[in-house]
Design a protein around this motif. Structure first.
Motif, PDB file in Angstrom:
ATOM      1  N   PRO A  36      -1.277 -16.803 -24.290  1.00 25.00           N
ATOM      2  CA  PRO A  36      -1.442 -18.253 -24.429  1.00 25.00           C
ATOM      3  C   PRO A  36      -1.955 -18.678 -25.803  1.00 25.00           C
ATOM      4  O   PRO A  36      -1.839 -19.857 -26.162  1.00 25.00           O
ATOM      5  N   GLN A  37      -2.509 -17.753 -26.577  1.00 21.60           N
ATOM      6  CA  GLN A  37      -2.901 -18.065 -27.950  1.00 21.60           C
ATOM      7  C   GLN A  37      -1.698 -18.067 -28.887  1.00 21.60           C
ATOM      8  O   GLN A  37      -1.722 -18.724 -29.931  1.00 21.60           O
ATOM      9  N   GLN A  38      -0.646 -17.338 -28.506  1.00 23.07           N
ATOM     10  CA  GLN A  38       0.460 -17.102 -29.423  1.00 23.07           C
ATOM     11  C   GLN A  38       1.705 -17.925 -29.130  1.00 23.07           C
ATOM     12  O   GLN A  38       2.523 -18.137 -30.025  1.00 23.07           O
ATOM     13  N   ILE A  39       1.861 -18.382 -27.892  1.00 26.55           N
ATOM     14  CA  ILE A  39       3.028 -19.189 -27.532  1.00 26.55           C
ATOM     15  C   ILE A  39       2.564 -20.339 -26.646  1.00 26.55           C
ATOM     16  O   ILE A  39       1.431 -20.335 -26.152  1.00 26.55           O
ATOM     17  N   PRO A  40       3.418 -21.366 -26.397  1.00 22.76           N
ATOM     18  CA  PRO A  40       3.006 -22.471 -25.547  1.00 22.76           C
ATOM     19  C   PRO A  40       2.577 -22.022 -24.150  1.00 22.76           C
ATOM     20  O   PRO A  40       3.143 -21.081 -23.580  1.00 22.76           O
ATOM     21  N   TRP A  41       1.583 -22.725 -23.590  1.00 17.00           N
ATOM     22  CA  TRP A  41       1.017 -22.390 -22.291  1.00 17.00           C
ATOM     23  C   TRP A  41       2.090 -22.273 -21.204  1.00 17.00           C
ATOM     24  O   TRP A  41       2.118 -21.295 -20.451  1.00 17.00           O
ATOM     25  N   ALA A  42       2.986 -23.246 -21.128  1.00 18.02           N
ATOM     26  CA  ALA A  42       3.980 -23.247 -20.055  1.00 18.02           C
ATOM     27  C   ALA A  42       4.886 -22.024 -20.123  1.00 18.02           C
ATOM     28  O   ALA A  42       5.266 -21.460 -19.087  1.00 18.02           O
ATOM     29  N   VAL A  43       5.221 -21.599 -21.328  1.00 19.54           N
ATOM     30  CA  VAL A  43       6.086 -20.420 -21.465  1.00 19.54           C
ATOM     31  C   VAL A  43       5.298 -19.155 -21.141  1.00 19.54           C
ATOM     32  O   VAL A  43       5.818 -18.223 -20.519  1.00 19.54           O
ATOM     33  N   ALA A  44       4.032 -19.111 -21.545  1.00 22.34           N
ATOM     34  CA  ALA A  44       3.182 -17.965 -21.202  1.00 22.34           C
ATOM     35  C   ALA A  44       3.084 -17.815 -19.688  1.00 22.34           C
ATOM     36  O   ALA A  44       3.197 -16.711 -19.139  1.00 22.34           O
ATOM     37  N   ASN A  88      10.282 -13.132 -15.189  1.00 20.49           N
ATOM     38  CA  ASN A  88      11.578 -13.311 -15.848  1.00 20.49           C
ATOM     39  C   ASN A  88      11.513 -12.838 -17.302  1.00 20.49           C
ATOM     40  O   ASN A  88      10.452 -12.878 -17.934  1.00 20.49           O
ATOM     41  N   ASN A  89      12.671 -12.437 -17.820  1.00 16.47           N
ATOM     42  CA  ASN A  89      12.785 -12.045 -19.223  1.00 16.47           C
ATOM     43  C   ASN A  89      13.357 -13.187 -20.059  1.00 16.47           C
ATOM     44  O   ASN A  89      14.008 -14.093 -19.527  1.00 16.47           O
ATOM     45  N   ILE A  90      13.112 -13.115 -21.368  1.00 14.95           N
ATOM     46  CA  ILE A  90      13.732 -14.063 -22.302  1.00 14.95           C
ATOM     47  C   ILE A  90      14.437 -13.267 -23.402  1.00 14.95           C
ATOM     48  O   ILE A  90      14.078 -12.121 -23.684  1.00 14.95           O
ATOM     49  N   ASP A  91      15.447 -13.887 -24.023  1.00 17.82           N
ATOM     50  CA  ASP A  91      16.197 -13.201 -25.065  1.00 17.82           C
ATOM     51  C   ASP A  91      15.563 -13.437 -26.438  1.00 17.82           C
ATOM     52  O   ASP A  91      14.567 -14.171 -26.573  1.00 17.82           O
ATOM     53  N   ALA A  92      16.146 -12.830 -27.458  1.00 18.83           N
ATOM     54  CA  ALA A  92      15.578 -12.899 -28.803  1.00 18.83           C
ATOM     55  C   ALA A  92      15.556 -14.328 -29.333  1.00 18.83           C
ATOM     56  O   ALA A  92      14.589 -14.728 -29.990  1.00 18.83           O
ATOM     57  N   LYS A  93      16.600 -15.097 -29.063  1.00 21.13           N
ATOM     58  CA  LYS A  93      16.635 -16.467 -29.581  1.00 21.13           C
ATOM     59  C   LYS A  93      15.489 -17.296 -29.026  1.00 21.13           C
ATOM     60  O   LYS A  93      14.816 -18.024 -29.757  1.00 21.13           O
ATOM     61  N   ARG A  94      15.265 -17.201 -27.711  1.00 19.54           N
ATOM     62  CA  ARG A  94      14.163 -17.982 -27.148  1.00 19.54           C
ATOM     63  C   ARG A  94      12.823 -17.464 -27.665  1.00 19.54           C
ATOM     64  O   ARG A  94      11.909 -18.248 -27.929  1.00 19.54           O
ATOM     65  N   ALA A  95      12.688 -16.148 -27.806  1.00 16.21           N
ATOM     66  CA  ALA A  95      11.445 -15.589 -28.346  1.00 16.21           C
ATOM     67  C   ALA A  95      11.173 -16.133 -29.740  1.00 16.21           C
ATOM     68  O   ALA A  95      10.024 -16.445 -30.094  1.00 16.21           O
ATOM     69  N   TYR A  96      12.225 -16.273 -30.547  1.00 10.74           N
ATOM     70  CA  TYR A  96      12.074 -16.854 -31.882  1.00 10.74           C
ATOM     71  C   TYR A  96      11.715 -18.336 -31.797  1.00 10.74           C
ATOM     72  O   TYR A  96      10.825 -18.820 -32.510  1.00 10.74           O
ATOM     73  N   ASP A  97      12.377 -19.056 -30.921  1.00 11.59           N
ATOM     74  CA  ASP A  97      12.149 -20.505 -30.803  1.00 11.59           C
ATOM     75  C   ASP A  97      10.712 -20.824 -30.400  1.00 11.59           C
ATOM     76  O   ASP A  97      10.166 -21.850 -30.825  1.00 11.59           O
ATOM     77  N   ILE A  98      10.084 -19.969 -29.586  1.00  7.00           N
ATOM     78  CA  ILE A  98       8.711 -20.241 -29.137  1.00  7.00           C
ATOM     79  C   ILE A  98       7.672 -19.617 -30.064  1.00  7.00           C
ATOM     80  O   ILE A  98       6.472 -19.764 -29.832  1.00  7.00           O
ATOM     81  N   GLY A  99       8.128 -18.919 -31.108  1.00 10.42           N
ATOM     82  CA  GLY A  99       7.197 -18.360 -32.078  1.00 10.42           C
ATOM     83  C   GLY A  99       6.641 -16.995 -31.734  1.00 10.42           C
ATOM     84  O   GLY A  99       5.682 -16.532 -32.360  1.00 10.42           O
ATOM     85  N   LEU A 100       7.266 -16.296 -30.768  1.00  8.45           N
ATOM     86  CA  LEU A 100       6.794 -14.956 -30.418  1.00  8.45           C
ATOM     87  C   LEU A 100       7.193 -13.930 -31.465  1.00  8.45           C
ATOM     88  O   LEU A 100       6.501 -12.926 -31.658  1.00  8.45           O
ATOM     89  N   ILE A 101       8.328 -14.160 -32.141  1.00  3.42           N
ATOM     90  CA  ILE A 101       8.805 -13.253 -33.187  1.00  3.42           C
ATOM     91  C   ILE A 101       9.075 -14.043 -34.464  1.00  3.42           C
ATOM     92  O   ILE A 101       9.240 -15.260 -34.430  1.00  3.42           O
TER      93      ILE A 101
END
Length: 259
Positions: free
Chosen positions: A151-159, A167-180
């Protein structure tokens, strides 16, 4: 003194850069307890070596960065109520390493693999990378700092989506939320990760380490890790926490009772 590491975790020094590889591709680079001990030794060596300024870590092969803890290996410990977490919460992965750590994520990065990733500073991913936390599916929780870091690194709702749905997420969504930080073709992954490492090595090493240390220590996460360990223990001591990994090993659907 030369390190003695298991063949499932390799450690190479290339000038100022430490290159580490989780080397168990036949099992999606999942962790065993032996691997974790070797990994800790390698990171201790990296941290203590003044000639090493940046670490790059990846997984062997093209299918997986790391699929987390091998539940078959961990099953005896979990059956005994052990969360497989660090006894000292201050030793959560990389918590006291202030040299930069770069991840080169090639494929699956789930469960403990994603927990591992959250302790890293720069994350480069291949186009086929997948991210997720499947622990609740098997009646356990990610006890390596995820409840605090994610929750410090990505939005609360996505965390919460990742923590509660499995559920899993793909690379594009991981990039969009700032995880990568960046997505690259698989054949360019290590080239890109090493380029970032070389770029960081051009900067003043003391300044770089101090910048990271200030940022990490300002989070004041140590008391939060104690909370995570204390609360996760009640899950790992439950009947459901025994049933989940057992069902995983037996390749069947778990029969949970909420006890």
């Amino acid at each position: 003194m030369a390190l003695t590491l298991p063949p499932t975790f390799t450690y190479e020094k290339r000038g100022r850069i430490a290159l580490m590889t989780i080397n168990r591709p036949e099992a999606m680079n999942s962790f065993t307890r032996e691997m974790l001990v070797g990994m800790d030794a390698a990171f201790d060596d990296f941290n203590a070596d003044p000639d090493l300024w940046v670490a790059v870590i990846t997984g062997a092969g093209q299918k997986a960065f790391c699929a987390g803890m091998d539940l078959k290996d961990a099953l005896p410990a979990i059956a005994g109520g052990d969360s497989m977490g660090y006894e000292d919460p201050a030793k959560r992965p990389f918590q006291q390493i202030y040299k930069p750590i770069i991840a080169a994520v090639n494929g699956v990065c789930i469960a403990g693999g994603l927990e591992f990733l959250q302790g890293m500073d720069i994350r480069i991913a291949s186009e086929n990378a997948i991210f997720g936390l499947g622990e609740v599916r098997w009646g356990v929780v990610p006890a390596g700092g995820t409840h605090i870091r994610l929750p410090q690194q990505i939005p609360w709702a996505v965390a919460m989506e990742l923590l509660l749905t499995a559920n899993n997420i793909d690379a594009k969504r991981a990039y969009d939320i700032g995880l990568i930080n960046k997505i690259v073709p698989a054949d360019k992954l290590m080239e890109e990760a090493l380029a970032w490492a070389e770029k960081i090595c051009q900067n003043g090493p003391l300044a770089v380490r101090t910048a990271k240390e200030i940022a990490v220590r300002a989070l004041n996460n140590e008391p939060k890790f104690v909370l995570e360990k204390t609360m996760s223990a009640r899950v790992f001591q439950s009947e459901d926490a025994k049933e989940g990994p057992r069902a995983f090993a037996e390749k069947r659907k778990p029969n949970y009772t909420g006890r």
